[in-house]
Design a protein around this motif. Structure first.
Motif, short mmCIF file in Angstrom:
data_model
loop_
_atom_site.label_atom_id
_atom_site.label_comp_id
_atom_site.label_asym_id
_atom_site.label_seq_id
_atom_site.Cartn_x
_atom_site.Cartn_y
_atom_site.Cartn_z
N PRO A 1 0.82 -1.23 0.00
CA PRO A 1 0.00 0.00 0.00
C PRO A 1 0.85 1.27 0.00
CG PRO A 1 0.09 -0.91 2.22
CD PRO A 1 0.83 -1.88 1.33
N TRP A 2 1.32 1.67 -1.16
CA TRP A 2 2.22 2.81 -1.26
C TRP A 2 1.54 4.12 -0.87
CZ3 TRP A 2 6.91 1.18 -1.65
CH2 TRP A 2 7.21 0.03 -2.38
N GLU A 3 2.24 4.93 -0.09
CA GLU A 3 1.80 6.30 0.14
C GLU A 3 2.15 7.15 -1.07
OE1 GLU A 3 3.36 7.84 3.77
OE2 GLU A 3 2.65 6.15 4.97
N ARG A 4 3.24 6.84 -1.72
CA ARG A 4 3.64 7.50 -2.96
C ARG A 4 4.43 6.49 -3.79
NH1 ARG A 4 6.93 12.42 -0.78
NH2 ARG A 4 5.51 12.16 0.98
N ARG A 5 4.21 6.52 -5.09
CA ARG A 5 4.91 5.60 -5.98
C ARG A 5 6.40 5.95 -6.03
NH1 ARG A 5 2.57 0.79 -7.39
NH2 ARG A 5 0.32 1.10 -7.23
N PRO A 6 7.26 4.95 -6.09
CA PRO A 6 8.70 5.22 -6.06
C PRO A 6 9.24 5.80 -7.37
CG PRO A 6 8.30 2.87 -6.30
CD PRO A 6 6.96 3.50 -6.04
N ASP A 7 10.21 6.66 -7.23
CA ASP A 7 10.99 7.16 -8.37
C ASP A 7 12.30 6.39 -8.52
OD1 ASP A 7 9.27 9.50 -8.90
OD2 ASP A 7 9.98 10.14 -6.93
N LEU A 8 12.68 5.69 -7.47
CA LEU A 8 13.97 5.01 -7.43
C LEU A 8 13.81 3.74 -6.60
CD1 LEU A 8 17.07 4.97 -7.90
CD2 LEU A 8 17.29 6.48 -5.90
N VAL A 9 14.29 2.61 -7.15
CA VAL A 9 14.19 1.32 -6.47
C VAL A 9 15.58 0.69 -6.46
CG1 VAL A 9 13.19 -1.00 -6.51
CG2 VAL A 9 11.81 0.97 -7.22
N LYS A 10 16.01 0.24 -5.28
CA LYS A 10 17.27 -0.49 -5.16
C LYS A 10 16.96 -1.89 -4.64
CE LYS A 10 20.36 -1.84 -1.82
NZ LYS A 10 20.14 -2.20 -0.40
N ILE A 11 17.51 -2.92 -5.33
CA ILE A 11 17.24 -4.31 -4.96
C ILE A 11 18.57 -5.04 -4.79
CG2 ILE A 11 16.12 -6.47 -5.61
CD1 ILE A 11 14.30 -4.81 -7.48
N ASP A 12 18.80 -5.50 -3.57
CA ASP A 12 19.99 -6.31 -3.26
C ASP A 12 19.51 -7.44 -2.37
OD1 ASP A 12 22.33 -7.46 -2.49
OD2 ASP A 12 23.31 -5.63 -1.85
N ALA A 54 6.33 -0.62 -13.97
CA ALA A 54 5.68 -0.08 -15.17
C ALA A 54 5.03 1.27 -14.89
CB ALA A 54 4.64 -1.06 -15.69
N GLN A 55 4.49 1.44 -13.67
CA GLN A 55 3.82 2.68 -13.31
C GLN A 55 4.84 3.68 -12.78
OE1 GLN A 55 0.89 1.43 -10.44
NE2 GLN A 55 -0.39 0.40 -11.97
N GLY A 56 5.07 4.71 -13.54
CA GLY A 56 6.02 5.73 -13.12
C GLY A 56 7.44 5.49 -13.57
N GLN A 88 12.75 -13.23 -7.87
CA GLN A 88 11.48 -13.31 -7.15
C GLN A 88 10.96 -11.92 -6.77
OE1 GLN A 88 9.85 -16.19 -6.87
NE2 GLN A 88 11.55 -17.19 -7.94
N VAL A 89 11.87 -11.04 -6.39
CA VAL A 89 11.47 -9.66 -6.08
C VAL A 89 10.86 -9.01 -7.32
CG1 VAL A 89 12.28 -7.37 -5.41
CG2 VAL A 89 13.20 -9.40 -4.27
N LEU A 90 11.51 -9.16 -8.46
CA LEU A 90 11.04 -8.53 -9.70
C LEU A 90 9.74 -9.15 -10.20
CD1 LEU A 90 14.53 -8.18 -11.40
CD2 LEU A 90 13.03 -6.29 -10.73
N ARG A 91 9.52 -10.42 -9.95
CA ARG A 91 8.25 -11.04 -10.35
C ARG A 91 7.07 -10.39 -9.63
NH1 ARG A 91 9.64 -17.56 -10.27
NH2 ARG A 91 10.84 -17.61 -12.22
N GLY A 92 7.30 -9.90 -8.44
CA GLY A 92 6.23 -9.24 -7.70
C GLY A 92 6.24 -7.74 -7.84
N ALA A 93 6.98 -7.22 -8.82
CA ALA A 93 7.11 -5.76 -8.96
C ALA A 93 6.82 -5.28 -10.38
CB ALA A 93 8.52 -5.33 -8.56
N VAL A 94 6.12 -6.08 -11.17
CA VAL A 94 5.88 -5.74 -12.58
C VAL A 94 5.11 -4.42 -12.70
CG1 VAL A 94 4.77 -6.46 -14.73
CG2 VAL A 94 5.97 -8.14 -13.31
N ARG A 95 4.02 -4.29 -11.97
CA ARG A 95 3.22 -3.05 -12.04
C ARG A 95 3.98 -1.88 -11.42
NH1 ARG A 95 -0.67 -6.48 -10.18
NH2 ARG A 95 -0.76 -5.43 -8.16
#
Length: 322
Positions: A203-214, A231-233, A221-228
């Motif tokens: 439940p985002w308060e604001r959509r991210p402009d920057l994502v870091k994944i380590d 894509a949004q923003g 698996q992280v990216l499989r749950g982050a498709v939308r």
């Protein structure tokens, strides 16, 4: 734990020297059977105790202060080298300065969360996901230590393809090395089972402009749950890319490349050995089967404004030769 301040003048000569010995030893033994062996680990631990005899010692880095997680023998020594993740953090700071929302997946002790919170615009906010309790404790402590706790929301959960749970295998010496791979540290090691969320269901308060994944190999698996979410923003995305770690988690590293190149994005290699950012060649990355010394972090950008922040020369194609 109450942090014990390092000498106000900074790290002592003894601390720097001992940490330099530890780093040199790790580099020398990295590709040998002695790497990670009992005697080597014991010697490293003894040198680390000499360098940092007080638990919770505060280490200065890039204008901020950090304490490490309990039992860690890697991060402080790396920071005292002066160049830990420096190429990545330089570019991350540029992007964070223009972001209103940042996501830090695998926040560990907060190096990127603290750096982002210190550099982002005044109304910006970070959501930091860190599932390992000792790391999450150090993360919260470091946010308070730097006066940044009000800018970062800490979620003590893992991130994956769907809500559920995840068993992590704990690295006994490196707070950044905990892994979902079942054979990461051999049989009988410590594990922790943690809640898991998906970025697309968060439940985002604001959509991210920057994502870091380590996520130490769990990036697919992280990216499989982050498709939308991606894509949004079209946020800029930093991803660790170590093919053998991904394979150890049972996934195909090429799925990371599929996600990073989706929707016409540009992908760049952060070559920390040569100190350059270069446009990635997909075929060259797909051919890698193990960690490449010049290439273990990638950046994917979709917005023209993000591309404009890349350093000079980034349009040149990176090659496996470095």
């Amino acid at each position: 734990m109450t942090p014990a301040l390092l000498d106000p003048a900074g790290p002592t000569f003894r601390q720097r020297a001992l940490c330099a010995v530890i780093r040199a030893g790790r580099r020398t033994l990295a590709a040998t059977p002695l790497s990670g062996s009992g005697p080597t680990s014991a010697l490293s631990a003894a040198l680390h105790r000499l360098a940092f005899p007080v638990a919770g010692t505060v280490v200065p880095y890039r204008g901020l202060r950090f304490t490490t997680a309990e039992g860690d023998r890697c991060v402080a020594t790396a920071m005292l080298g002066g160049a830990y993740e420096s190429l990545e953090l330089d570019l991350y700071e540029r992007l964070a300065a223009r972001a209103s929302g940042i996501v830090d997946v695998g926040a560990s002790i907060g190096l990127y969360s603290c750096t982002g919170a210190a550099k982002m615009r005044p109304d910006g906010r970070i959501t930091a996901f860190e599932p390992v309790p000792a790391n999450a404790e150090a993360l919260r402590r470091n946010l308070r230590l730097n006066g940044l706790a009000d800018r970062v929301r800490v979620e003590e959960v893992a991130v994956g393809p769907a809500p559920g749970s995840l068993t992590l295998h704990l690295d006994p010496a490196n707070s950044g090395g905990h892994s979902a791979a079942p054979d990461a540290f051999g049989p009988g090691g410590r594990t922790v089972t943690v809640p898991r969320v998906a970025l697309d269901a968060y439940p985002w308060e604001r959509r991210p402009d920057l994502v870091k994944i380590d996520a130490e190999g769990y990036e697919v698996q992280v990216l499989r749950g982050a498709v939308r979410t991606l894509a949004q923003g079209r946020p800029a995305v930093f991803v660790e890319y170590v093919p053998e770690q991904v394979a150890a988690c049972g996934d195909d590293p090429r799925e990371i490349l599929d996600a990073l190149w989706a929707d016409g994005r540009g992908v760049f290699v952060l070559d920390k050995v040569c100190g350059v950012v270069r446009r990635a060649d997909r075929a060259a990355l797909a051919a890698l089967r193990a960690r490449h010394p010049h290439c273990d972090n990638l950046l994917s950008v979709g917005r023209p404004a993000h591309r404009a922040l890349l350093p000079e020369g980034s349009a040149r194609v990176w090659s496996c030769a470095g």
